[in-house]
Design a protein around this motif. Structure first.
Motif, mmCIF file in Angstrom:
data_model
loop_
_atom_site.group_PDB
_atom_site.id
_atom_site.type_symbol
_atom_site.label_atom_id
_atom_site.label_comp_id
_atom_site.label_asym_id
_atom_site.label_seq_id
_atom_site.Cartn_x
_atom_site.Cartn_y
_atom_site.Cartn_z
ATOM 1 N N CYS A 15 -4.981 -9.560 0.206
ATOM 2 C CA CYS A 15 -4.648 -8.980 1.506
ATOM 3 C C CYS A 15 -5.730 -9.371 2.524
ATOM 4 O O CYS A 15 -6.881 -8.934 2.400
ATOM 5 C CB CYS A 15 -4.557 -7.459 1.377
ATOM 6 S SG CYS A 15 -4.351 -6.656 2.970
ATOM 7 N N LYS A 18 -7.694 -6.420 3.925
ATOM 8 C CA LYS A 18 -8.700 -5.864 3.011
ATOM 9 C C LYS A 18 -9.958 -6.749 3.038
ATOM 10 O O LYS A 18 -11.086 -6.256 3.067
ATOM 11 C CB LYS A 18 -8.116 -5.804 1.590
ATOM 12 C CG LYS A 18 -9.030 -5.186 0.580
ATOM 13 C CD LYS A 18 -8.346 -5.086 -0.765
ATOM 14 C CE LYS A 18 -9.301 -4.550 -1.809
ATOM 15 N NZ LYS A 18 -8.715 -4.551 -3.145
ATOM 16 N N CYS A 278 -6.088 0.572 -3.104
ATOM 17 C CA CYS A 278 -6.999 -0.002 -2.114
ATOM 18 C C CYS A 278 -7.904 1.094 -1.532
ATOM 19 O O CYS A 278 -7.416 2.111 -1.046
ATOM 20 C CB CYS A 278 -6.188 -0.670 -1.005
ATOM 21 S SG CYS A 278 -7.220 -1.304 0.322
HETATM 22 S S1 SF4 Z 1 -3.972 -0.630 2.284
HETATM 23 FE FE1 SF4 Z 1 -5.421 -2.224 1.682
HETATM 24 S S2 SF4 Z 1 -4.186 -3.699 0.548
HETATM 25 FE FE2 SF4 Z 1 -2.768 -2.412 1.682
HETATM 26 S S3 SF4 Z 1 -2.382 -3.522 3.596
HETATM 27 FE FE3 SF4 Z 1 -4.076 -2.117 3.970
HETATM 28 S S4 SF4 Z 1 -5.940 -3.250 3.576
HETATM 29 FE FE4 SF4 Z 1 -4.227 -4.379 2.661
#
Ligand code: SF4
Length: 307
Positions: A15, A18, A278
């Motif tokens: 991602c 992330k 996450c």
């Molecule tokens: S929660 Fe984490 S993995 Fe999901 S879109 Fe947001 S940053 Fe990306």
């Protein structure tokens, strides 16, 4: 100029948002228990390879348990590491490199680096070994090792930078858990329930049966076969030979594509099942509504605190 690693590019592939939180905003969450335990076990192996005293690492572990930084049991690291040393004959292999950091210069002065856990010469075979610790049951299959992009990346780095031909690569899995004695049923006989034997060694089970004169009893033969095939409950090494150099080339191409993507500064969200695990979920949801810097700061501090 920026620093890149396999984990960084792998996070970007998972991602880009992330990746941005972790590597651009540098909102670190890496003080978690799994990483601390992995690091301590790696230190144990490195010191053992170099013939150094292990006491400082065991003491560090105990101190972290004492202050609640680790929730695992006191004595666990020492017990598992001693079992590891007893199970694997380290004297039968020559350690060429241990915890070796390798750096490559990529574009615009960017540095790509990685740490090779161990490079071993065993009976003339050069093996790249990556140790992975877990608190859960061992899980790697031969295919997960064969196509492991991190291991292939490190094989490539060793061959290119250290000029050592790698013959094979392996994942050295270690489960950080205490071995258990053979569980007995109410009738006093060893349990044959596989679900209760997850942390029982084959030798202990066999010896218990032999002690009770049950080692040839037909009802235990399937369990003995199962335990023998399963191997040690805490340790498993899965090795693959490096036969096809095309695998390294195509792995490197994928890695380089990720690097180029990463350099574009893409911060796109990739919503999916991984969002449930996450550490930035709350911040990611908040950012959807263009929050103020103050609101972000509150969540960022919460993330840092919880790690
Ligand atoms: S929660 Fe984490 S993995 Fe999901 S879109 Fe947001 S940053 Fe990306």
């Amino acid at each position: 100029m920026s620093n890149y690693s396999y984990s960084r590019l792998s996070t970007y592939n998972q991602c880009p948002r992330k990746h941005s939180y972790m590597y651009e905003e540098k909102i670190y969450t890496d003080g978690n228990e799994y990483l601390i335990l992995g690091d301590l076990f790696h230190q144990c192996i490195d010191r053992a390879c170099k013939g150094e005293d292990l006491t400082p690492v065991f003491n560090d572990y105990e101190a972290k348990v004492m202050v609640g930084q680790l929730s695992t049991e006191s004595g666990l690291l020492e017990e598992v590491f001693k079992e590891y040393l007893a199970y694997y004959d380290m004297s039968s292999e020559e350690v060429i490199e241990s915890e070796k950091r390798i750096e490559e210069e990529w574009e615009d002065g960017d540095i790509f680096s990685g740490v090779v856990d161990r490079l071993i010469n065993k009976d003339g075979l050069i093996i790249l070994r990556d140790t992975k610790t877990t608190l859960k049951p061992l899980k790697y299959t031969p295919n997960q090792v064969k196509y492991n992009a991190q291991l292939l990346t490190y094989c490539d780095m060793v061959q290119t930078n250290l000029h050592i031909k790698v013959d094979a690569y392996e994942i050295d899995e270690v489960r950080l858990a205490k071995l258990q004695p053979v569980p007995l049923n109410q009738n006093g006989k060893p349990s044959a329930d596989k679900n209760k034997l997850g942390l029982v060694r084959y030798e202990d089970y066999y010896n218990k049966l032999a002690e009770m004169g049950l080692d040839t009893a037909p009802e235990y033969q399937a369990v003995l076969d199962y335990l023998e095939k399963r191997g040690h409950p805490l340790f498993k090494r899965t090795q693959c030979q490096l036969l096809d150099s095309n695998m390294l080339d195509s792995n490197f191409k994928d890695l380089y594509d990720s690097y180029k993507g990463c350099k574009t500064g893409n911060k796109q969200r990739v919503r999916g099942p991984l969002c449930d695990y996450c550490p930035y979920t709350e911040l990611c949801n908040l950012d959807f509504y263009n929050p103020t810097e103050e609101d972000r700061e509150i969540i960022i501090n919460k993330i840092k605190k919880s790690s």
